[in-house]
Each structure stands twice: as structure tokens, then as C-alpha cells.
Design a protein around this motif. Structure first.
Motif, PDB file in Angstrom:
ATOM      1  N   ASP A  34      31.575  50.497  53.748  1.00 23.99           N
ATOM      2  CA  ASP A  34      30.783  49.599  52.921  1.00 23.99           C
ATOM      3  C   ASP A  34      30.757  50.055  51.462  1.00 23.99           C
ATOM      4  O   ASP A  34      30.656  51.263  51.182  1.00 23.99           O
ATOM      5  N   CYS A  35      30.847  49.108  50.561  1.00 23.81           N
ATOM      6  CA  CYS A  35      30.871  49.379  49.119  1.00 23.81           C
ATOM      7  C   CYS A  35      29.661  50.205  48.678  1.00 23.81           C
ATOM      8  O   CYS A  35      29.788  51.142  47.894  1.00 23.81           O
ATOM      9  N   GLU A  36      28.500  49.877  49.177  1.00 25.43           N
ATOM     10  CA  GLU A  36      27.284  50.587  48.776  1.00 25.43           C
ATOM     11  C   GLU A  36      27.360  52.069  49.154  1.00 25.43           C
ATOM     12  O   GLU A  36      26.976  52.940  48.370  1.00 25.43           O
ATOM     13  N   ASP A  37      27.865  52.365  50.338  1.00 23.43           N
ATOM     14  CA  ASP A  37      28.008  53.757  50.773  1.00 23.43           C
ATOM     15  C   ASP A  37      28.989  54.507  49.888  1.00 23.43           C
ATOM     16  O   ASP A  37      28.750  55.656  49.505  1.00 23.43           O
ATOM     17  N   VAL A  38      30.106  53.858  49.539  1.00 23.20           N
ATOM     18  CA  VAL A  38      31.130  54.489  48.703  1.00 23.20           C
ATOM     19  C   VAL A  38      30.567  54.781  47.316  1.00 23.20           C
ATOM     20  O   VAL A  38      30.715  55.886  46.789  1.00 23.20           O
ATOM     21  N   VAL A  39      29.885  53.804  46.738  1.00 22.11           N
ATOM     22  CA  VAL A  39      29.341  53.980  45.391  1.00 22.11           C
ATOM     23  C   VAL A  39      28.252  55.055  45.386  1.00 22.11           C
ATOM     24  O   VAL A  39      28.181  55.866  44.452  1.00 22.11           O
ATOM     25  N   THR A  40      27.433  55.100  46.413  1.00 23.84           N
ATOM     26  CA  THR A  40      26.394  56.130  46.508  1.00 23.84           C
ATOM     27  C   THR A  40      27.020  57.519  46.531  1.00 23.84           C
ATOM     28  O   THR A  40      26.586  58.435  45.812  1.00 23.84           O
ATOM     29  N   GLN A  41      28.061  57.695  47.333  1.00 25.13           N
ATOM     30  CA  GLN A  41      28.740  58.997  47.414  1.00 25.13           C
ATOM     31  C   GLN A  41      29.442  59.315  46.095  1.00 25.13           C
ATOM     32  O   GLN A  41      29.421  60.450  45.630  1.00 25.13           O
ATOM     33  N   LEU A  42      30.057  58.323  45.480  1.00 22.71           N
ATOM     34  CA  LEU A  42      30.734  58.528  44.201  1.00 22.71           C
ATOM     35  C   LEU A  42      29.739  58.928  43.116  1.00 22.71           C
ATOM     36  O   LEU A  42      30.031  59.776  42.267  1.00 22.71           O
ATOM     37  N   SER A  43      28.555  58.366  43.165  1.00 24.26           N
ATOM     38  CA  SER A  43      27.498  58.731  42.219  1.00 24.26           C
ATOM     39  C   SER A  43      27.109  60.193  42.390  1.00 24.26           C
ATOM     40  O   SER A  43      26.884  60.909  41.407  1.00 24.26           O
ATOM     41  N   ALA A  44      27.055  60.660  43.627  1.00 26.25           N
ATOM     42  CA  ALA A  44      26.729  62.068  43.885  1.00 26.25           C
ATOM     43  C   ALA A  44      27.807  62.987  43.310  1.00 26.25           C
ATOM     44  O   ALA A  44      27.499  64.039  42.736  1.00 26.25           O
ATOM     45  N   VAL A  45      29.065  62.588  43.435  1.00 24.64           N
ATOM     46  CA  VAL A  45      30.170  63.366  42.872  1.00 24.64           C
ATOM     47  C   VAL A  45      30.037  63.438  41.353  1.00 24.64           C
ATOM     48  O   VAL A  45      30.166  64.504  40.748  1.00 24.64           O
ATOM     49  N   SER A  46      29.756  62.308  40.757  1.00 24.64           N
ATOM     50  CA  SER A  46      29.625  62.242  39.299  1.00 24.64           C
ATOM     51  C   SER A  46      28.503  63.145  38.803  1.00 24.64           C
ATOM     52  O   SER A  46      28.669  63.883  37.828  1.00 24.64           O
ATOM     53  N   ARG A  47      27.356  63.119  39.473  1.00 24.09           N
ATOM     54  CA  ARG A  47      26.229  63.988  39.086  1.00 24.09           C
ATOM     55  C   ARG A  47      26.595  65.453  39.230  1.00 24.09           C
ATOM     56  O   ARG A  47      26.256  66.276  38.376  1.00 24.09           O
ATOM     57  N   ALA A  48      27.297  65.793  40.302  1.00 23.99           N
ATOM     58  CA  ALA A  48      27.687  67.188  40.515  1.00 23.99           C
ATOM     59  C   ALA A  48      28.620  67.664  39.409  1.00 23.99           C
ATOM     60  O   ALA A  48      28.490  68.784  38.905  1.00 23.99           O
ATOM     61  N   LEU A  49      29.561  66.828  38.998  1.00 26.23           N
ATOM     62  CA  LEU A  49      30.482  67.195  37.926  1.00 26.23           C
ATOM     63  C   LEU A  49      29.747  67.324  36.594  1.00 26.23           C
ATOM     64  O   LEU A  49      30.004  68.251  35.824  1.00 26.23           O
ATOM     65  N   ASP A  50      28.843  66.401  36.330  1.00 18.71           N
ATOM     66  CA  ASP A  50      28.049  66.482  35.097  1.00 18.71           C
ATOM     67  C   ASP A  50      27.252  67.781  35.046  1.00 18.71           C
ATOM     68  O   ASP A  50      27.226  68.472  34.032  1.00 18.71           O
ATOM     69  N   ARG A  51      26.608  68.117  36.146  1.00 16.94           N
ATOM     70  CA  ARG A  51      25.805  69.336  36.186  1.00 16.94           C
ATOM     71  C   ARG A  51      26.663  70.578  35.996  1.00 16.94           C
ATOM     72  O   ARG A  51      26.243  71.533  35.338  1.00 16.94           O
ATOM     73  N   ALA A  52      27.854  70.565  36.559  1.00 13.42           N
ATOM     74  CA  ALA A  52      28.763  71.699  36.369  1.00 13.42           C
ATOM     75  C   ALA A  52      29.146  71.816  34.895  1.00 13.42           C
ATOM     76  O   ALA A  52      29.137  72.915  34.330  1.00 13.42           O
ATOM     77  N   GLY A  53      29.451  70.700  34.263  1.00 14.44           N
ATOM     78  CA  GLY A  53      29.794  70.723  32.841  1.00 14.44           C
ATOM     79  C   GLY A  53      28.648  71.212  31.982  1.00 14.44           C
ATOM     80  O   GLY A  53      28.836  72.051  31.092  1.00 14.44           O
TER      81      GLY A  53
END
Length: 90
Positions: A34-53
Motif C-alpha cells: 500500500d502507498c501509505e505504508d511505503v510513504v510512511t517507511q520512506l519518511s522514516a528513512v528520510s528523518r534518519a538521514l537528516d538526523r545523521a547529517g
């Protein structure tokens, strides 16, 4: 400027976690999830990368403000570079 190894160990762990999350996103897309599940997981990836930066930049700023430069360069020049990097993540 060389980054503090202790700080970078935490960043590397965060990046490895993000790598696993990104692999999960790819798997989810391949499975037709489902699109919502994919976007939710992708958002988590994005936050993790931002925090690392941000953690990398924060470590660099701490070093710039507390350690003299080896080559006698004005430490404020490094801070200006770090500010630009910080803003590039925003």
C-alpha cells in the motif's frame, strides 16, 4: 577537520539502520504494498538521514568552536563552511 570518532560511531549506526529501512522500502514497492505504508517507511528513512547529517555537522561545529586550527586558519572560516552544510540539509 577530522570528526570525532565516538560521535561518528553513532552516526554510522544510524546510517546502517536507515540503510535497512531503505531496503525495506524497496522490498515493499516490489511486493506491491500500500502507498501509505511505503510513504510512511520512506519518511522514516528520510528523518534518519537528516538526523545523521545534523549529527555530523554538530560534531564538526563543536570541534570548530573548541579546538584551534592546526594551520593557523581563522576558525570562523570552518564555522561558515559548516553553516552552509547545515543549511543544505534544511
Amino acid at each position: 577537520m577530522e570528526l570525532d570518532r565516538t560521535d561518528m560511531d553513532k552516526v554510522v549506526n544510524r546510517l546502517k539502520r536507515a540503510q535497512g529501512q531503505l531496503a525495506a522500502v524497496v522490498r515493499m514497492i516490489d511486493e506491491g504494498r500500500d502507498c501509505e505504508d511505503v510513504v510512511t517507511q520512506l519518511s522514516a528513512v528520510s528523518r534518519a538521514l537528516d538526523r545523521a547529517g545534523f549529527a555530523i555537522i554538530a560534531s564538526g561545529m563543536r570541534q570548530c568552536l573548541t579546538e584551534p586550527t592546526a594551520d593557523g586558519e581563522d576558525p570562523m572560516l570552518d564555522v561558515e563552511k559548516l553553516e552552509k552544510l547545515f543549511l543544505s540539509l534544511a
